[in-house]
Enzyme design. Structure first.
Site, PDB file in Angstrom:
ATOM      1  N   LYS A  98      39.840 -91.631  43.821  1.00 17.21           N
ATOM      2  CA  LYS A  98      40.644 -91.465  42.605  1.00 17.21           C
ATOM      3  C   LYS A  98      41.342 -92.779  42.231  1.00 17.21           C
ATOM      4  O   LYS A  98      41.523 -93.082  41.058  1.00 17.21           O
ATOM      5  CB  LYS A  98      41.670 -90.348  42.800  1.00 17.21           C
ATOM      6  CG  LYS A  98      41.055 -88.965  42.743  1.00 17.21           C
ATOM      7  CD  LYS A  98      40.327 -88.732  41.421  1.00 17.21           C
ATOM      8  CE  LYS A  98      40.623 -87.408  40.817  1.00 17.21           C
ATOM      9  NZ  LYS A  98      40.025 -87.256  39.487  1.00 17.21           N
ATOM     10  N   GLY A 134      35.021 -74.632  39.836  1.00 17.06           N
ATOM     11  CA  GLY A 134      35.391 -73.843  38.649  1.00 17.06           C
ATOM     12  C   GLY A 134      34.666 -72.507  38.685  1.00 17.06           C
ATOM     13  O   GLY A 134      33.850 -72.253  39.587  1.00 17.06           O
ATOM     14  N   GLY A 161      37.508 -75.067  35.318  1.00 13.59           N
ATOM     15  CA  GLY A 161      38.387 -75.159  36.491  1.00 13.59           C
ATOM     16  C   GLY A 161      39.749 -74.561  36.177  1.00 13.59           C
ATOM     17  O   GLY A 161      40.006 -74.136  35.042  1.00 13.59           O
ATOM     18  N   ALA A 167      42.404 -87.346  34.617  1.00 15.23           N
ATOM     19  CA  ALA A 167      43.296 -86.629  35.538  1.00 15.23           C
ATOM     20  C   ALA A 167      43.150 -87.251  36.920  1.00 15.23           C
ATOM     21  O   ALA A 167      42.126 -87.119  37.578  1.00 15.23           O
ATOM     22  CB  ALA A 167      42.925 -85.152  35.575  1.00 15.23           C
ATOM     23  N   TYR A 204      39.331 -89.032  49.225  1.00 16.55           N
ATOM     24  CA  TYR A 204      39.679 -88.492  47.901  1.00 16.55           C
ATOM     25  C   TYR A 204      40.651 -89.429  47.197  1.00 16.55           C
ATOM     26  O   TYR A 204      40.459 -89.808  46.033  1.00 16.55           O
ATOM     27  CB  TYR A 204      40.297 -87.098  48.099  1.00 16.55           C
ATOM     28  CG  TYR A 204      40.769 -86.424  46.838  1.00 16.55           C
ATOM     29  CD1 TYR A 204      39.952 -86.318  45.724  1.00 16.55           C
ATOM     30  CD2 TYR A 204      42.040 -85.855  46.777  1.00 16.55           C
ATOM     31  CE1 TYR A 204      40.386 -85.675  44.577  1.00 16.55           C
ATOM     32  CE2 TYR A 204      42.487 -85.210  45.638  1.00 16.55           C
ATOM     33  CZ  TYR A 204      41.662 -85.128  44.536  1.00 16.55           C
ATOM     34  OH  TYR A 204      42.102 -84.489  43.408  1.00 16.55           O
ATOM     35  N   ILE A 207      42.932 -75.915  35.967  1.00 12.83           N
ATOM     36  CA  ILE A 207      43.747 -76.591  34.944  1.00 12.83           C
ATOM     37  C   ILE A 207      42.939 -76.755  33.649  1.00 12.83           C
ATOM     38  O   ILE A 207      43.441 -76.524  32.551  1.00 12.83           O
ATOM     39  CB  ILE A 207      44.264 -77.960  35.429  1.00 12.83           C
ATOM     40  CG1 ILE A 207      45.044 -77.799  36.751  1.00 12.83           C
ATOM     41  CG2 ILE A 207      45.150 -78.623  34.364  1.00 12.83           C
ATOM     42  CD1 ILE A 207      45.523 -79.100  37.366  1.00 12.83           C
TER      43      ILE A 207
END
Ligand code: UDP
Length: 324
Positions: free
Chosen positions: A157, A36, A10, A121, A153, A12
């Protein structure tokens, strides 16, 4: 040292892989290429210096046996794999929730089994729709209703964060959570909604820059190499374990101003086009009006401060996209 990066192909993840390879570490990545891309890691695979230190697995993080093997081999894990990008989340709701919840749960379970240190992350989305700034790690959280899928989302998370912290409390897992604010740099694509690559690509083609809503919504942007530095430093610091840290930039800018600067910097003949949200997204879309991180916590622990300002970041991204 052997490092596993989920989502290593991906945007990052690939910069993080590069930084660890440059430090002389062995890097294992797993990526299903959903967002990615092999293009992100081609330069690493083709670099003869990394021939014996870079190992690529194209697979889903939901593949238990592969994850078992990779987690067993490596000394530490960065869990970057996630369904990301507002547009991607809205178009792939169920799959995104599954990857973001089940995937993280499995990573945590395996890191706990093998007693490996892990960085999760997370995202500034978890704060929800606040209007105040800066957002600090102890702030309350405000979401829209479950009919508005953008918030799935954030909720997924947030559940990842709770699960990680529960593993730490219950089993002493060495886990750190980092809430990422808008991160940008070379190789980020606009396909999944990210504003800067979209604006730069539009400007380079002299097409109208599509500013959503009235363009008064604001963001800050962090250069990807500042983010990878912060991640690597968090992994080194004992006091980061069992805790949550914002990682982000401090220069707040509206999307309208951002569009103007990008047109100017790229010497483009583009105009700005204001697109109503209901034309850009499904009708019950909700945007975040403002998102600015408080970074005192990570600054106090690590001395972290983003080194690359927005001006420099935009120059780098414009240059990179012009060449591409
Ligand atoms: N945005 C925009 N035009 C675009 C893409 C995004 O005006 O073509 C806006 C979007 O509505 C949001 C901001 O730019 O207010 C940042 O969007 P992005 O998807 O990059 O990240 P977000 O902060 O929403 O996760």
């Amino acid at each position: 040292m052997k490092v596993l990066i989920t989502g290593g192909a991906g945007f990052i993840g690939s910069h993080l892989a590069e930084a660890h390879l440059e430090d002389g570490d062995d890097v294992y990545i797993i990526d299903d290429l959903s967002t990615g891309s092999m293009d992100n890691i081609k330069h690493l695979q083709e670099n003869s210096r990394f021939e014996k230190s870079f190992f690529v697995h194209i697979n889903t993080i939901l593949h238990h046996d592969i994850m078992l093997e990779l987690t067993g081999i490596c000394d530490m894990v960065y869990h970057m794999a996630a369904a990301v990008g507002v547009r991607y989340i809205l178009e792939n709701t169920l799959e995104s929730i599954r990857t973001n919840i089940q995937g993280t749960e499995m990573v945590l379970e395996l890191c706990n089994k093998f007693r490996k240190q892990v960085l999760i992350a997370s995202t500034s989305e978890v704060y929800g729709k606040h209007l105040h700034a800066p957002l600090v790690e102890t702030d309350n959280i405000i979401y829209g209703p479950s009919s508005k899928f953008r918030w799935s989302y954030a909720a997924a998370k947030l559940m990842d964060e709770f699960t990680a912290l529960a593993y730490h409390r219950t089993h002493g897992l060495r886990v750190t959570i980092s809430r990422l604010f808008n991160t940008i740099g070379p190789r980020q694509t606009g396909t999944y909604g990210m504003v800067i690559p979209r604006f730069v690509s539009q400007a380079l083609k002299n097409e109208p820059l599509t500013v959503y809503g009235d363009g008064t919504q604001t963001r800050t942007f962090t250069y990807v190499k500042d983010v990878t530095k912060a991640f690597m430093a968090l992994m080194q610091h004992e006091d980061a374990i069992g805790d949550v840290f914002n990682v982000g930039g401090e220069q707040e800018i509206s999307m309208l101003d951002l569009a103007g600067i990008i047109i100017e910097k790229s010497g483009s003949a583009s105009e700005i086009s204001l697109i109503p949200y209901e034309d850009a997204f499904e009708k019950d879309f909700e945007d975040m009006q403002r998102r600015v991180p408080g970074i005192d916590k990570i600054r106090n622990l690590l001395g972290f401060k983003p080194e690359t300002d927005l001006d420099a970041i935009l120059d780098i991204v414009i240059e990179h996209m012009r060449k591409a």
